[in-house]
Design a protein around this motif. Structure first.
Motif, short mmCIF file in Angstrom:
data_model
loop_
_atom_site.label_atom_id
_atom_site.label_comp_id
_atom_site.label_asym_id
_atom_site.label_seq_id
_atom_site.Cartn_x
_atom_site.Cartn_y
_atom_site.Cartn_z
N ASP A 1 42.96 44.30 51.67
CA ASP A 1 43.49 44.90 52.90
C ASP A 1 45.01 44.72 53.00
OD1 ASP A 1 40.90 45.53 53.75
OD2 ASP A 1 40.66 43.62 54.80
N GLN B 1 47.19 44.57 50.67
CA GLN B 1 47.98 45.33 49.69
C GLN B 1 48.60 46.59 50.27
OE1 GLN B 1 46.08 46.16 45.82
NE2 GLN B 1 47.99 45.25 45.13
N HIS B 2 48.04 47.11 51.33
CA HIS B 2 48.52 48.36 51.91
C HIS B 2 49.72 48.14 52.83
CE1 HIS B 2 45.07 50.26 50.13
NE2 HIS B 2 44.25 49.46 50.79
N ARG B 3 50.06 46.89 53.09
CA ARG B 3 51.23 46.60 53.92
C ARG B 3 52.49 46.79 53.11
NH1 ARG B 3 50.52 43.16 58.44
NH2 ARG B 3 52.57 42.32 58.00
N GLN B 4 53.57 47.16 53.79
CA GLN B 4 54.84 47.37 53.12
C GLN B 4 55.61 46.06 52.95
OE1 GLN B 4 55.84 50.37 51.81
NE2 GLN B 4 53.73 50.89 52.36
#
Length: 208
Positions: free
Chosen positions: A98, A100-103
């Motif tokens: 989950d 990994q999708h953060r910037q």
């Protein structure tokens, strides 16, 4: 729901009350870790459990994001946070996938007592590397049961089928180091506590 998450949800209250088995080793790991933390850092801890270690380290950094896949673990962690002054600390229900999708990129990532509970620890280490800034550190504490008690593997598998235990990956220390090296990490610090030979505490750095 994943069976391991269900196990930790069922075990959360009991886990929160469980005493630290080796207080001296725990304090040494805390002290060594904090040598790598500084006030300008953004840190992530995945598999944070009920948040005890996150609450200790959060005052040392600018921001501390602590995640766990178990909602009940995070509920307990959030309750503990209300008893502390930790405005820079957030507890979130999430897996490493989950996140990994953060910037956001992090200066330090902690995975304490979690890699041996993952089906793909090598993939997790690759994910950690992708989320770290150059020069960032990955701090891990892992049960390397393949080195000390490989004969327990069928017992662990049966316990998981009976819902008495979560999934356990029987890693070796050499295998764990290879995973880190394949992800491009350089190992700064290694320690195996004399009192618990199956535990491997590592600090690895992502090159600049």
């Amino acid at each position: 729901m994943n069976s391991s998450i269900s196990f930790w949800d069922r075990s959360a209250a009991r886990y929160a009350q469980r005493p630290i088995t080796d207080q001296n080793a725990y304090l040494r790991k805390i002290a060594v870790t904090q040598k790598y933390l500084h006030p300008q850092m953004d840190a992530l801890e995945f598999g944070c459990g009920t948040g005890s270690t996150a609450l200790i380290h959060a005052p040392r950094v600018r921001s501390y994001l602590a995640t766990d896949a178990s909602p009940r673990m995070i509920d307990i962690a959030r309750k503990r946070k209300t008893e502390k002054s930790a405005d820079n600390l957030r507890f979130v229900v999430a897996t490493l996938d989950d996140m990994q999708h953060r910037q956001q990129a992090f200066d330090a990532i902690l995975g304490l007592n979690i890699l041996h509970l993952l089906r793909d620890p090598e993939g997790a280490i690759q994910q950690v590397s992708s989320m770290l800034k150059p020069g960032g550190v990955f701090i891990s504490n892992t049960a390397c049961l393949q080195d000390t008690c490989p004969y327990l593997k069928p017992v662990a598998a049966l316990a998981r089928v009976l819902r008495l235990a979560p999934y356990v990956n029987f890693l070796s220390r050499a295998q764990l180091e290879r995973h880190l090296e394949h992800a491009g990490f350089q190992i700064d610090y290694r320690w195996v506590p004399e009192s618990s030979k199956d535990v491997y505490f590592l600090i690895a750095r992502k090159p600049e």
